[in-house]
Design an enzyme around this catalytic site. Structure first.
Site, PDB file in Angstrom:
ATOM      1  N   SER A   1      12.514  -4.938  -1.257  1.00 45.92           N
ATOM      2  CA  SER A   1      11.123  -4.774  -1.786  1.00 45.92           C
ATOM      3  C   SER A   1      10.393  -3.620  -0.988  1.00 45.92           C
ATOM      4  CB  SER A   1      10.383  -6.093  -1.072  1.00 45.92           C
ATOM      5  OG  SER A   1       9.037  -6.399  -1.765  1.00 45.92           O
TER       6      SER A   1
ATOM      7  N   ASP B   1      11.135 -12.306 -11.019  1.00 47.44           N
ATOM      8  CA  ASP B   1      10.408 -11.363  -9.924  1.00 47.44           C
ATOM      9  C   ASP B   1       9.681 -10.283 -10.972  1.00 47.44           C
ATOM     10  OD1 ASP B   1       9.517  -9.735  -8.147  1.00 47.44           O
ATOM     11  OD2 ASP B   1      11.797  -9.331  -7.248  1.00 47.44           O
TER      12      ASP B   1
ATOM     13  N   HIS C   1      11.754 -13.455  -6.063  1.00 44.36           N
ATOM     14  CA  HIS C   1      11.763 -12.256  -5.149  1.00 44.36           C
ATOM     15  C   HIS C   1      12.424 -12.738  -3.595  1.00 44.36           C
ATOM     16  CE1 HIS C   1       9.992  -8.435  -3.675  1.00 44.36           C
ATOM     17  NE2 HIS C   1       9.689  -9.206  -2.587  1.00 44.36           N
TER      18      HIS C   1
END
Length: 371
Positions: A202, A315, A345
């Site tokens: 991320s 995601d 995610h």
């Protein structure tokens, strides 16, 4: 401890398929317990229903924090997921505190005790996610330890400065400096300077891409591989020609559509003024066009390290992931991109709960062994 049958790993390893997406080959990983299209992984769905009911239309949410400080604290407290240690050998853990430009940076490292005398081990430097304002080395510690065992490597885990207390470029500089420190001290750490990899999830994937760009631009350190796990590679509404974000790119079954739609918002183009995370990370709106903030916008992606990119089917950052793979491919960079069906995610936070987190660790380790 695993919450799934180990046969799930066998299926993820052996039953992959290849699709063409915008001219690149994407390795698609199956859902071990679900063959229907557009469905969440059953274990992933179960975790949502048990732990994140308020995010999918459950009980009323608690009152909103009354100050920015309280809001940041609440967001930080909500991040991460309790995961499991899957190691089967003794892993040594060491810690040191470094100082870069007056910032204190923690550097954890993990390695199998049985191969400690091998002074030419590969290395992996991990940068945790958390939207630049949160996250923790502890959330990814089990993932890092498992990777150290599977790759027989020294794995580092950076505790870098967080925004808004330390906005851009503090976190980027901390991570770049830590990676360079590992490279410069490879002999002391007993690692092969030609086999140093860097990766993150991320926001950590964003930092990974940016550190690789900066290392290329400055000529040091030399990195063998980058691993971008559902990375954010462009900010707000900044984009380049050819990139599109649309819900139409996500196949959702009707019975789970109301859940999945809540999972794909990350990466959706929005105005800087509406992006709370970004406003805490950068103070100048124009920085969204800085390639060290939005790596997608780099003038060139040539001469970057070979790459592994991993995205989750449900995601919004999957579109970032696969487009960035296209940019790397067009620039002549060797890459492999995975799409994990049925996942959302931050799935590596669920190591031991979902087989996909362990499978990705295996894929990274295998790539490291082949450097």
């Amino acid at each position: 401890m695993r919450k799934y049958d180990e046969k799930a790993i066998e299926r993820l390893q052996k039953e992959t398929s290849i699709i063409d997406n915008n001219g690149i080959k994407v390795v698609v990983k199956p859902i071990p317990g679900e063959d229907r299209e557009g469905y969440l992984d059953p274990l992933e769905l179960d975790l949502m229903e048990k732990f994140w009911a308020t995010n999918v239309g459950g009980e009323d949410k608690a009152a909103e924090p009354t100050s920015k400080e309280m809001m940041i604290s609440a967001i930080r407290d909500s991040m991460g997921f309790p995961n499991y240690n899957l190691n089967t050998v003794e892993i040594h853990t060491k810690f040191e505190e470094l100082t870069f430009d007056e910032n204190k940076v923690g550097l954890w490292r993990y390695y199998p005790r049985k191969t400690e005398k091998n002074k030419k081990r590969p290395a992996f430097v991990f940068i945790h996610g958390g939207g630049w304002i949160g996250g923790s080395v502890y959330t990814v510690e089990n993932f890092c330890k498992l990777l150290s065992e599977l790759a027989d490597a020294v794995v580092f885990n950076i505790d870098y400065s967080l925004a808004p207390e330390k906005p851009f470029p503090n976190g980027l500089n901390d991570n770049y400096s830590a990676v360079k420190y590992v490279y410069d001290n490879a002999e002391a750490y007993g690692i092969d300077a030609n086999k140093i990899c860097i990766g993150g999830d991320s926001a950590g994937g964003n930092y990974t891409a940016a550190v690789c760009l900066k290392a290329r631009d400055l000529g040091t350190p030399k990195l063998a591989m980058q691993v971008l796990i559902y990375p954010a590679v462009t900010m707000a509404d900044a984009k380049v020609e050819g990139y599109q974000w649309s819900e139409d790119f996500f196949e959702m079954c009707e019975e789970q559509k109301h859940i999945i739609k809540n999972c794909i918002g990350l990466g959706r183009p929005i105005k800087f003024e509406d992006d709370m995370f970004l406003q805490n990370y950068i103070s100048n709106k124009e920085d969204i066009y800085n390639p060290y903030v939005s790596p997608m916008l780099a003038k060139s992606h040539a001469n970057l390290p070979k790459a592994i990119l991993a995205g989750a089917e449900f995601d919004g950052l999957r579109l970032h992931t696969e487009f960035y793979a296209k940019q790397l491919s067009d620039a002549g960079v060797d890459f492999t991109v995975f799409r994990y069906k049925g996942m959302t995610h931050a799935f590596i936070d669920k190591l031991g709960h979902v087989a996909q987190a362990e499978d990705l660790c295996i894929e990274i380790a295998n790539a490291m062994k082949n450097l």
